[in-house]
Each structure stands twice: as structure tokens, then as C-alpha cells.
Write a protein that holds these residues in place. Sequence first.
Motif, PDB file in Angstrom:
ATOM      1  N   VAL A  64     -21.254  -1.608  -0.594  1.00 60.05           N
ATOM      2  CA  VAL A  64     -20.720  -1.161  -1.885  1.00 60.05           C
ATOM      3  C   VAL A  64     -19.209  -1.347  -1.896  1.00 60.05           C
ATOM      4  O   VAL A  64     -18.531  -1.007  -0.923  1.00 60.05           O
ATOM      5  CB  VAL A  64     -21.046   0.338  -2.099  1.00 60.05           C
ATOM      6  N   GLY A  65     -18.679  -1.886  -2.991  1.00 54.32           N
ATOM      7  CA  GLY A  65     -17.234  -2.020  -3.137  1.00 54.32           C
ATOM      8  C   GLY A  65     -16.767  -1.213  -4.331  1.00 54.32           C
ATOM      9  O   GLY A  65     -17.553  -0.912  -5.234  1.00 54.32           O
TER      10      GLY A  65
ATOM     11  N   ALA B 252      -3.099   0.313   1.221  1.00 51.95           N
ATOM     12  CA  ALA B 252      -2.906   1.660   1.770  1.00 51.95           C
ATOM     13  C   ALA B 252      -3.263   2.750   0.767  1.00 51.95           C
ATOM     14  O   ALA B 252      -2.938   3.916   0.960  1.00 51.95           O
ATOM     15  CB  ALA B 252      -1.453   1.834   2.212  1.00 51.95           C
TER      16      ALA B 252
HETATM   17  C1  B12 Z   1      -0.586   6.814  -5.442  1.00 49.04           C
HETATM   18  C2  B12 Z   1      -0.152   5.359  -5.487  1.00 49.04           C
HETATM   19  C3  B12 Z   1       0.447   4.847  -4.342  1.00 49.04           C
HETATM   20  C4  B12 Z   1       0.607   5.654  -3.053  1.00 49.04           C
HETATM   21  C5  B12 Z   1      -0.744   5.639  -2.305  1.00 49.04           C
HETATM   22  C6  B12 Z   1      -0.966   6.901  -1.503  1.00 49.04           C
HETATM   23  C7  B12 Z   1      -2.338   6.936  -0.937  1.00 49.04           C
HETATM   24  N1  B12 Z   1      -2.444   7.546   0.220  1.00 49.04           N
HETATM   25  O1  B12 Z   1      -3.299   6.432  -1.530  1.00 49.04           O
HETATM   26  C8  B12 Z   1       1.732   4.848  -2.317  1.00 49.04           C
HETATM   27  C9  B12 Z   1       3.076   5.433  -2.697  1.00 49.04           C
HETATM   28  C10 B12 Z   1       1.628   4.761  -0.800  1.00 49.04           C
HETATM   29  C11 B12 Z   1       1.606   3.468  -2.998  1.00 49.04           C
HETATM   30  C12 B12 Z   1       2.093   2.310  -2.440  1.00 49.04           C
HETATM   31  C13 B12 Z   1       2.072   1.080  -3.068  1.00 49.04           C
HETATM   32  N2  B12 Z   1       1.615   0.838  -4.324  1.00 49.04           N
HETATM   33 CO1  B12 Z   1       0.678   2.138  -5.404  1.00 49.04          CO
HETATM   34  N3  B12 Z   1      -0.024   3.296  -6.701  1.00 49.04           N
HETATM   35  C14 B12 Z   1      -0.353   4.549  -6.654  1.00 49.04           C
HETATM   36  C15 B12 Z   1      -0.841   4.996  -8.055  1.00 49.04           C
HETATM   37  C16 B12 Z   1       0.327   5.743  -8.726  1.00 49.04           C
HETATM   38  C17 B12 Z   1      -2.069   5.897  -8.100  1.00 49.04           C
HETATM   39  C18 B12 Z   1      -3.305   5.365  -7.353  1.00 49.04           C
HETATM   40  C19 B12 Z   1      -4.282   6.509  -7.248  1.00 49.04           C
HETATM   41  O2  B12 Z   1      -4.214   7.300  -6.324  1.00 49.04           O
HETATM   42  N4  B12 Z   1      -5.179   6.652  -8.242  1.00 49.04           N
HETATM   43  C20 B12 Z   1      -6.151   7.773  -8.305  1.00 49.04           C
HETATM   44  C21 B12 Z   1      -7.534   7.354  -7.730  1.00 49.04           C
HETATM   45  C22 B12 Z   1      -8.473   8.571  -7.767  1.00 49.04           C
HETATM   46  O3  B12 Z   1      -8.028   6.348  -8.587  1.00 49.04           O
HETATM   47  P1  B12 Z   1      -8.572   4.944  -8.044  1.00 49.04           P
HETATM   48  O4  B12 Z   1      -7.799   4.464  -6.905  1.00 49.04           O
HETATM   49  O5  B12 Z   1      -8.731   4.047  -9.214  1.00 49.04           O
HETATM   50  O6  B12 Z   1     -10.038   5.288  -7.478  1.00 49.04           O
HETATM   51  C23 B12 Z   1     -11.123   5.554  -8.334  1.00 49.04           C
HETATM   52  C24 B12 Z   1     -11.941   4.299  -8.705  1.00 49.04           C
HETATM   53  O7  B12 Z   1     -11.216   3.113  -8.731  1.00 49.04           O
HETATM   54  C25 B12 Z   1     -13.051   4.291  -7.715  1.00 49.04           C
HETATM   55  N5  B12 Z   1     -12.857   3.734  -6.379  1.00 49.04           N
HETATM   56  C26 B12 Z   1     -11.766   3.395  -5.689  1.00 49.04           C
HETATM   57  N6  B12 Z   1     -12.084   2.941  -4.481  1.00 49.04           N
HETATM   58  C27 B12 Z   1     -13.430   2.993  -4.380  1.00 49.04           C
HETATM   59  C28 B12 Z   1     -14.297   2.616  -3.350  1.00 49.04           C
HETATM   60  C29 B12 Z   1     -15.673   2.774  -3.526  1.00 49.04           C
HETATM   61  C30 B12 Z   1     -16.587   2.361  -2.422  1.00 49.04           C
HETATM   62  C31 B12 Z   1     -16.176   3.306  -4.741  1.00 49.04           C
HETATM   63  C32 B12 Z   1     -17.618   3.472  -4.920  1.00 49.04           C
HETATM   64  C33 B12 Z   1     -15.313   3.681  -5.779  1.00 49.04           C
HETATM   65  C34 B12 Z   1     -13.948   3.511  -5.581  1.00 49.04           C
HETATM   66  O8  B12 Z   1     -13.331   5.684  -7.550  1.00 49.04           O
HETATM   67  C35 B12 Z   1     -12.100   6.418  -7.588  1.00 49.04           C
HETATM   68  C36 B12 Z   1     -12.410   7.728  -8.321  1.00 49.04           C
HETATM   69  O9  B12 Z   1     -12.801   7.475  -9.640  1.00 49.04           O
HETATM   70  C37 B12 Z   1      -1.143   3.611  -8.738  1.00 49.04           C
HETATM   71  C38 B12 Z   1      -0.930   3.552 -10.250  1.00 49.04           C
HETATM   72  C39 B12 Z   1      -2.039   4.245 -11.009  1.00 49.04           C
HETATM   73  N7  B12 Z   1      -1.645   5.112 -11.899  1.00 49.04           N
HETATM   74  O10 B12 Z   1      -3.216   3.984 -10.747  1.00 49.04           O
HETATM   75  C40 B12 Z   1      -0.180   2.683  -7.998  1.00 49.04           C
HETATM   76  C41 B12 Z   1      -0.552   1.220  -7.826  1.00 49.04           C
HETATM   77  C42 B12 Z   1      -2.003   1.111  -7.429  1.00 49.04           C
HETATM   78  N8  B12 Z   1       0.301   0.817  -6.719  1.00 49.04           N
HETATM   79  C43 B12 Z   1       0.771  -0.382  -6.837  1.00 49.04           C
HETATM   80  C44 B12 Z   1       1.630  -1.025  -5.916  1.00 49.04           C
HETATM   81  C45 B12 Z   1       2.151  -2.383  -6.328  1.00 49.04           C
HETATM   82  C46 B12 Z   1       1.976  -0.431  -4.720  1.00 49.04           C
HETATM   83  C47 B12 Z   1       2.888  -1.036  -3.635  1.00 49.04           C
HETATM   84  C48 B12 Z   1       2.660  -2.527  -3.343  1.00 49.04           C
HETATM   85  C49 B12 Z   1       4.332  -0.748  -4.064  1.00 49.04           C
HETATM   86  C50 B12 Z   1       5.368  -1.385  -3.148  1.00 49.04           C
HETATM   87  N9  B12 Z   1       6.014  -2.422  -3.655  1.00 49.04           N
HETATM   88  O11 B12 Z   1       5.548  -0.951  -2.051  1.00 49.04           O
HETATM   89  C51 B12 Z   1       2.555  -0.166  -2.419  1.00 49.04           C
HETATM   90  C52 B12 Z   1       1.422  -0.789  -1.619  1.00 49.04           C
HETATM   91  C53 B12 Z   1       1.216  -0.161  -0.301  1.00 49.04           C
HETATM   92  C54 B12 Z   1       0.026  -0.799   0.353  1.00 49.04           C
HETATM   93  N10 B12 Z   1       0.233  -1.394   1.501  1.00 49.04           N
HETATM   94  O12 B12 Z   1      -1.073  -0.732  -0.185  1.00 49.04           O
HETATM   95  C55 B12 Z   1       0.280  -1.044  -8.111  1.00 49.04           C
HETATM   96  C56 B12 Z   1      -0.817  -2.079  -7.865  1.00 49.04           C
HETATM   97  C57 B12 Z   1      -0.626  -3.261  -8.792  1.00 49.04           C
HETATM   98  C58 B12 Z   1      -1.703  -4.273  -8.613  1.00 49.04           C
HETATM   99  N11 B12 Z   1      -2.154  -4.812  -9.723  1.00 49.04           N
HETATM  100  O13 B12 Z   1      -2.134  -4.587  -7.556  1.00 49.04           O
HETATM  101  C59 B12 Z   1      -0.158   0.196  -8.965  1.00 49.04           C
HETATM  102  C60 B12 Z   1      -1.282  -0.089  -9.972  1.00 49.04           C
HETATM  103  C61 B12 Z   1       1.126   0.680  -9.704  1.00 49.04           C
HETATM  104  C62 B12 Z   1       1.631  -0.353 -10.692  1.00 49.04           C
HETATM  105  N12 B12 Z   1       1.282  -0.278 -11.950  1.00 49.04           N
HETATM  106  O14 B12 Z   1       2.360  -1.221 -10.344  1.00 49.04           O
HETATM  107  N13 B12 Z   1       0.962   3.581  -4.181  1.00 49.04           N
END
Ligand code: B12
Length: 251
Positions: free
Chosen positions: A200-201, A113
Motif C-alpha cells: 500500500v502506498g 522526512a
Molecule cells: C510539516 C512539514 C514539514 C516538516 C516535516 C516534519 C515531519 N516530521 O513530518 C519539515 C519541517 C521537516 C519539512 C521539511 C521539508 N519540507 Co515540508 N511540509 C510540511 C507541511 C507543512 C505539512 C505536512 C504534514 O504534516 N501534513 C499533515 C499530514 C497528516 O498530511 P499528509 O502528509 O498529507 O498525510 C495524509 C495523507 O496524505 C495520507 N498519507 C500520507 N502518507 C501515507 C501513507 C500511507 C501508507 C497511507 C495509507 C496514507 C498516507 O494519510 C495522511 C492522513 O490523512 C507541508 C505543507 C502542507 N500544508 O501539507 C510541507 C511540504 C510537504 N514540504 C515541502 C518541502 C519542499 C519540504 C522541504 C524540501 C523544504 C526544504 N527546502 O528543506 C523539506 C524536506 C525534508 C525532507 N528531506 O523530506 C513541500 C513539498 C512540495 C512538493 N511538491 O514536493 C510542502 C508541500 C510545502 C510546500 N508547499 O512547499 N516539512
Amino acid sequence: MQVKPYGDATNDGLVQLSFTLPIRESERAKQAALELVRKMNFTRPQVVHMKGMGPDFTFFIVYGATQHTVDPDDLVVPEREFPELAYGEVNRIIREQLKRQLVVVGACTGTDAHTVGLDAILSMKGFAGDHGLEYFPEMRVVNMGSQVQPYEIVEAVQRESADAVLVSQVVTQRDAHIAHLKEVREALEEAGLRRGLILVGGGPRFSPDQAEELGYDRIFGRGTRPSEVASYLAWAVVNRAVPQAAEEQHA
Ligand code: B12
């Protein structure tokens, strides 16, 4: 030139490690953390932070010195296969090559999610000072949001006559990110849609070298900027000859 980590003084080799042990916060837990770091061959370990995480876990930050060095000039560094293009160039290439908009379908699949990463790439607002793909007039973006099932992506590709599918996976527990990306690719293959599609992933725990194993054209990792993805898509339109199949769908 051989280099070594720098902490307090040049070449002291100091490294900061953080980890959690599944034991209650105590002097024994601290000693366990120190012993573990010694077993990793770090010398002079020091626990600089220890905090209980509930009754059964303890989080640590430990400093230790490594003896290892590395010569960056000896490494073979993979080159990015596509050039980074300016906004106008991306639009021009798509316009000239396709003579229509590039249709991009994006989704966060499986149980995941976490939509912030996908939105960072797709939305008008974008990420890190870059506009997302929606900002490009030569692209039409269909953002399907989170927890999208593979069959729904297949339907969207058919309905929208998509040229590119962008799949996001953030949760990596039990390698769910790998499994979910493969499921999408398999569903597209079964529907006969993989050929001619740019697949793309992306997500924070992926790296580009996983593309082949996953059967994707390109994988993006942590910190990806939308302009990199836009550049890749424009490059792929030219170099991957996407469009035979897609052209027929759009005709
Ligand atoms: C915000 C957040 C949430 C929010 C999400 C809200 C939303 N609408 O997205 C909420 C509160 C819902 C949530 C829930 C959960 N979360 Co969460 N969450 C986070 C958090 C704090 C930030 C993620 C984020 O937004 N990053 C900012 C974005 C911009 O970065 P990004 O995702 O990396 O994306 C970038 C790149 O990866 C890339 N990218 C990503 N996708 C794609 C796709 C393509 C095609 C391309 C080209 C590039 C690309 O480009 C983006 C920009 O640079 C992280 C921790 C962290 N600091 O990262 C945990 C984290 C991801 N969550 C985690 C977990 C465990 C959960 C839950 C399971 C918690 C629970 N027990 O309920 C649930 C899961 C819900 C579900 N069914 O998925 C873990 C995952 C651990 C793991 N190894 O899998 C993390 C890492 C926290 C932790 N350290 O434990 N979460």
C-alpha cells in the motif's frame, strides 16, 4: 443538471486561482497575471491579492469567470472496492482469517522526512478522530520512520514476517514520490517477497487510480483516515488471499 461555479451570484462562474510567477512584484507582474488568466479562457479577471515572495517571485490570487458547465450525473465515478468496516469488524475478520495478528510494516522512504502522514495512519493517536492501526489489537505495527531505504524495508519484511507494507511519500518534486514507491516495489520483487504481501502506498499527491501503474495493491491520497486503511487491510486479507506465502513464513 448542468452546474457552474458560484461566486457572488448563482451561475456567475466565478473561480479563484492562485499561482506564483517568477517575476518581481510590480504593475507589469499584475498585468502578466491577468493576461495569463485571460489566456486560460477566464473572463473578467481581477487580481485580489498580490505579494512579493523574495525579490524574484510574486504570488497571486485571481478571480475569473468560466463559461464551462458540468453535469455530475453524466460522470462515471469509480467505486471504492472495499466497504468501510467498524473497528470490531476489522479485528474480527483478521482474527478469523489469519488466527494471529496482521503484521504491518510502515515507512517513509527515500529522502522524504515527512512522517506526520504515516504517523497519522499508524500511531495509536491517529488522525481526524480515528485511532491509528496501532490501536487495533489484531494488528502488530512496525513503524520504521523516515528516510528508510528499500533494502531496509526488505529486511524488515523478512525479520517481522510482514503481511502488509505501507509506504508514505509526501515530497513530489521531480516525481520523487513515484520513483521512491517503485523502488520499494522492485526491491520486494527482487527479494521474492512481493507475492502474498499487501503493498500500500500513500501521500497527499497520490490518487487510487495510480495503483496499477505503480504495481501497488492500493494507493491512498490526501485526507485518508486510518479507519479506511484498516478496512482495506481487512478486506485485502479476505479478498487478496494474502497469505499463502505469509502463512508459510509465520508457520
Ligand atoms: C510539516 C512539514 C514539514 C516538516 C516535516 C516534519 C515531519 N516530521 O513530518 C519539515 C519541517 C521537516 C519539512 C521539511 C521539508 N519540507 Co515540508 N511540509 C510540511 C507541511 C507543512 C505539512 C505536512 C504534514 O504534516 N501534513 C499533515 C499530514 C497528516 O498530511 P499528509 O502528509 O498529507 O498525510 C495524509 C495523507 O496524505 C495520507 N498519507 C500520507 N502518507 C501515507 C501513507 C500511507 C501508507 C497511507 C495509507 C496514507 C498516507 O494519510 C495522511 C492522513 O490523512 C507541508 C505543507 C502542507 N500544508 O501539507 C510541507 C511540504 C510537504 N514540504 C515541502 C518541502 C519542499 C519540504 C522541504 C524540501 C523544504 C526544504 N527546502 O528543506 C523539506 C524536506 C525534508 C525532507 N528531506 O523530506 C513541500 C513539498 C512540495 C512538493 N511538491 O514536493 C510542502 C508541500 C510545502 C510546500 N508547499 O512547499 N516539512
